[in-house]
Design a protein around this motif. Sequence first.
Motif, PDB file in Angstrom:
ATOM      1  N   ALA A   1       1.423  32.576   3.911  1.00 21.50           N
ATOM      2  CA  ALA A   1       0.874  32.816   2.758  1.00 21.50           C
ATOM      3  C   ALA A   1       0.841  32.077   1.672  1.00 21.50           C
ATOM      4  O   ALA A   1       1.796  31.518   1.235  1.00 21.50           O
ATOM      5  N   VAL A   2      -0.182  30.891   1.564  1.00 18.30           N
ATOM      6  CA  VAL A   2      -0.312  29.862   0.679  1.00 18.30           C
ATOM      7  C   VAL A   2      -1.086  30.650  -0.649  1.00 18.30           C
ATOM      8  O   VAL A   2      -2.156  30.588  -0.476  1.00 18.30           O
ATOM      9  N   SER A   3      -0.506  30.445  -1.797  1.00 16.89           N
ATOM     10  CA  SER A   3      -1.407  30.722  -3.115  1.00 16.89           C
ATOM     11  C   SER A   3      -1.809  29.637  -3.570  1.00 16.89           C
ATOM     12  O   SER A   3      -2.782  29.771  -4.478  1.00 16.89           O
TER      13      SER A   3
ATOM     14  N   VAL B   1       3.431  25.974  -6.234  1.00 21.69           N
ATOM     15  CA  VAL B   1       4.521  25.134  -5.427  1.00 21.69           C
ATOM     16  C   VAL B   1       5.385  25.688  -4.321  1.00 21.69           C
ATOM     17  O   VAL B   1       5.568  25.056  -3.110  1.00 21.69           O
ATOM     18  N   ASP B   2       5.765  27.004  -4.374  1.00 19.67           N
ATOM     19  CA  ASP B   2       6.717  27.645  -3.545  1.00 19.67           C
ATOM     20  C   ASP B   2       5.972  27.763  -2.084  1.00 19.67           C
ATOM     21  O   ASP B   2       6.544  27.266  -1.189  1.00 19.67           O
ATOM     22  N   SER B   3       4.829  28.251  -2.227  1.00 17.24           N
ATOM     23  CA  SER B   3       4.020  28.462  -0.800  1.00 17.24           C
ATOM     24  C   SER B   3       3.968  27.318  -0.204  1.00 17.24           C
ATOM     25  O   SER B   3       3.833  27.041   1.060  1.00 17.24           O
TER      26      SER B   3
ATOM     27  N   VAL C   1      -5.665  33.843   0.306  1.00 18.19           N
ATOM     28  CA  VAL C   1      -6.714  34.557  -0.334  1.00 18.19           C
ATOM     29  C   VAL C   1      -6.987  34.342  -1.761  1.00 18.19           C
ATOM     30  O   VAL C   1      -6.203  34.097  -2.485  1.00 18.19           O
TER      31      VAL C   1
ATOM     32  N   ARG D   1      -3.863  42.161  -2.556  1.00 16.27           N
ATOM     33  CA  ARG D   1      -3.438  40.848  -1.946  1.00 16.27           C
ATOM     34  C   ARG D   1      -2.748  41.089  -0.350  1.00 16.27           C
ATOM     35  O   ARG D   1      -3.173  40.426   0.335  1.00 16.27           O
TER      36      ARG D   1
ATOM     37  N   GLY E   1       6.375  32.872  -0.169  1.00 18.74           N
ATOM     38  CA  GLY E   1       7.226  31.683  -0.437  1.00 18.74           C
ATOM     39  C   GLY E   1       8.018  32.151  -1.690  1.00 18.74           C
ATOM     40  O   GLY E   1       8.672  31.139  -2.479  1.00 18.74           O
ATOM     41  N   HIS E   2       8.618  33.435  -1.724  1.00 20.33           N
ATOM     42  CA  HIS E   2       9.621  33.637  -2.788  1.00 20.33           C
ATOM     43  C   HIS E   2      11.096  33.068  -2.778  1.00 20.33           C
ATOM     44  O   HIS E   2      11.361  32.765  -1.639  1.00 20.33           O
TER      45      HIS E   2
HETATM   46  N1  LIG Z   1      -3.676  34.318  -3.275  1.00 16.12           N
HETATM   47  C1  LIG Z   1      -2.373  34.211  -2.254  1.00 16.12           C
HETATM   48  N2  LIG Z   1      -2.991  33.847  -0.886  1.00 16.12           N
HETATM   49  C2  LIG Z   1      -1.907  33.611  -0.097  1.00 16.12           C
HETATM   50  N3  LIG Z   1      -0.528  34.103  -0.424  1.00 16.12           N
HETATM   51  C3  LIG Z   1      -0.222  34.240  -1.629  1.00 16.12           C
HETATM   52  C4  LIG Z   1      -1.159  34.400  -2.725  1.00 16.12           C
HETATM   53  N4  LIG Z   1      -0.736  34.872  -3.914  1.00 16.12           N
HETATM   54  C5  LIG Z   1       0.665  34.845  -3.527  1.00 16.12           C
HETATM   55  N5  LIG Z   1       0.838  34.654  -2.235  1.00 16.12           N
HETATM   56  C6  LIG Z   1       2.023  34.680  -1.558  1.00 16.12           C
HETATM   57  O1  LIG Z   1       2.932  35.568  -2.062  1.00 16.12           O
HETATM   58  C7  LIG Z   1       4.127  34.616  -2.567  1.00 16.12           C
HETATM   59  C8  LIG Z   1       4.680  35.315  -3.705  1.00 16.12           C
HETATM   60  O2  LIG Z   1       3.285  35.343  -5.058  1.00 16.12           O
HETATM   61  P1  LIG Z   1       3.607  34.894  -6.192  1.00 16.12           P
HETATM   62  O3  LIG Z   1       2.697  35.542  -7.175  1.00 16.12           O
HETATM   63  O4  LIG Z   1       5.108  35.102  -6.993  1.00 16.12           O
HETATM   64  O5  LIG Z   1       3.286  33.444  -6.169  1.00 16.12           O
HETATM   65  P2  LIG Z   1       3.155  32.185  -7.218  1.00 16.12           P
HETATM   66  O6  LIG Z   1       4.426  32.032  -7.981  1.00 16.12           O
HETATM   67  O7  LIG Z   1       1.811  32.478  -7.720  1.00 16.12           O
HETATM   68  O8  LIG Z   1       2.784  31.018  -6.145  1.00 16.12           O
HETATM   69  P3  LIG Z   1       3.945  30.059  -5.296  1.00 16.12           P
HETATM   70  O9  LIG Z   1       5.135  31.332  -4.871  1.00 16.12           O
HETATM   71  O10 LIG Z   1       3.115  29.639  -4.027  1.00 16.12           O
HETATM   72  O11 LIG Z   1       4.391  29.291  -5.985  1.00 16.12           O
HETATM   73  C9  LIG Z   1       3.655  33.373  -2.778  1.00 16.12           C
HETATM   74  O12 LIG Z   1       4.831  32.432  -2.430  1.00 16.12           O
HETATM   75  C10 LIG Z   1       2.625  33.285  -1.601  1.00 16.12           C
HETATM   76  O13 LIG Z   1       3.623  33.269  -0.274  1.00 16.12           O
END
Ligand SMILES: Nc1ncnc2c1ncn2[C@@H]1O[C@H](COP(=O)(O)OP(=O)(O)OP(=O)(O)O)[C@@H](O)[C@H]1O
Length: 248
Positions: A37-39, A42-44, A69, A120, A139-140
């Motif tokens: 799941a790629v948001s 940076v994490d994902s 998403v 989501r 990506g937590h």
């Molecule tokens: N729009 C998205 N589409 C796909 N996966 C998502 C999306 N938003 C969040 N995720 C997944 O859920 C995880 C945790 O969401 P969170 O909102 O904490 O992420 P973020 O801090 O916005 O972004 P990231 O963790 O990628 O840096 C993300 O690391 C990612 O794996």
Amino acid sequence: MGIKKNLNHAQKICLGRCGKLMQQTGMLWPGARVGIAVSGGVDSWVLARVLMIRQKIVPFYFEIILLHVNPGFDPGNHQPLVDWLGANPLPGHIQSTDIGPRAHNPGNTKSPCFLCSWSRRKVLFDLCRKYSLTHLALGHNAEDLAATFFMNLIQTSRVDGLSAREEFFQGSLTLIRPLLLVEKKYIRNAARRWELPVWENPCPSAGASKRTEMEGMLDVLSGGNKKTRQNILNAFKRWQLDLACNLK
Ligand SMILES: Nc1ncnc2c1ncn2[C@@H]1O[C@H](COP(=O)(O)OP(=O)(O)OP(=O)(O)O)[C@@H](O)[C@H]1O
């Protein structure tokens, strides 16, 4: 090993801790089909990069597909992912939605962040079913684990964190968090070094969520002492590792 030769310290930490956690908790298995799941954050992005490398290292075959998403604030902001998929030999699926604006409807009684992340997750689960995936990787990181603990404690009177692996749908889907034992500073550094095309989150609630507020709890508790902060994070990490190893 050649793959690791040009990596800096932060990249090695991300790759190494992810690998160790995967091994210790039996996260993946031969033939696994993993949706990442790629948001766009940076994490994902780092998670995707690390799993691509691990795919070459582990002694068995597993498949990867990137899942994004788009919440609907800016329908075109995932273009960097489209370009990246064009330049890298990986499959991906981008799902356009309107879950973000809908979650911010003033008529809602629940918080926009709760509604958005609930919707989501449903979209991601549907995609896992569509592609017959065995795993969904999120990506937590270690700070997310701490913030979630404080959120559960303060808001819902529960002692609960974030699992490294969780089973859903009678075990047909395993949700995994391979970067759970990695601190954000390493992830940020690794993302820069890999030149990953991170994009800004256009959500009006970004940076103002309950989780962001809870991230501050670590600093409050540690009183600005770096060693104390790290000890607290280490305690959370050890706790989740023990739980995940017992699940194995
Ligand atoms: N729009 C998205 N589409 C796909 N996966 C998502 C999306 N938003 C969040 N995720 C997944 O859920 C995880 C945790 O969401 P969170 O909102 O904490 O992420 P973020 O801090 O916005 O972004 P990231 O963790 O990628 O840096 C993300 O690391 C990612 O794996």
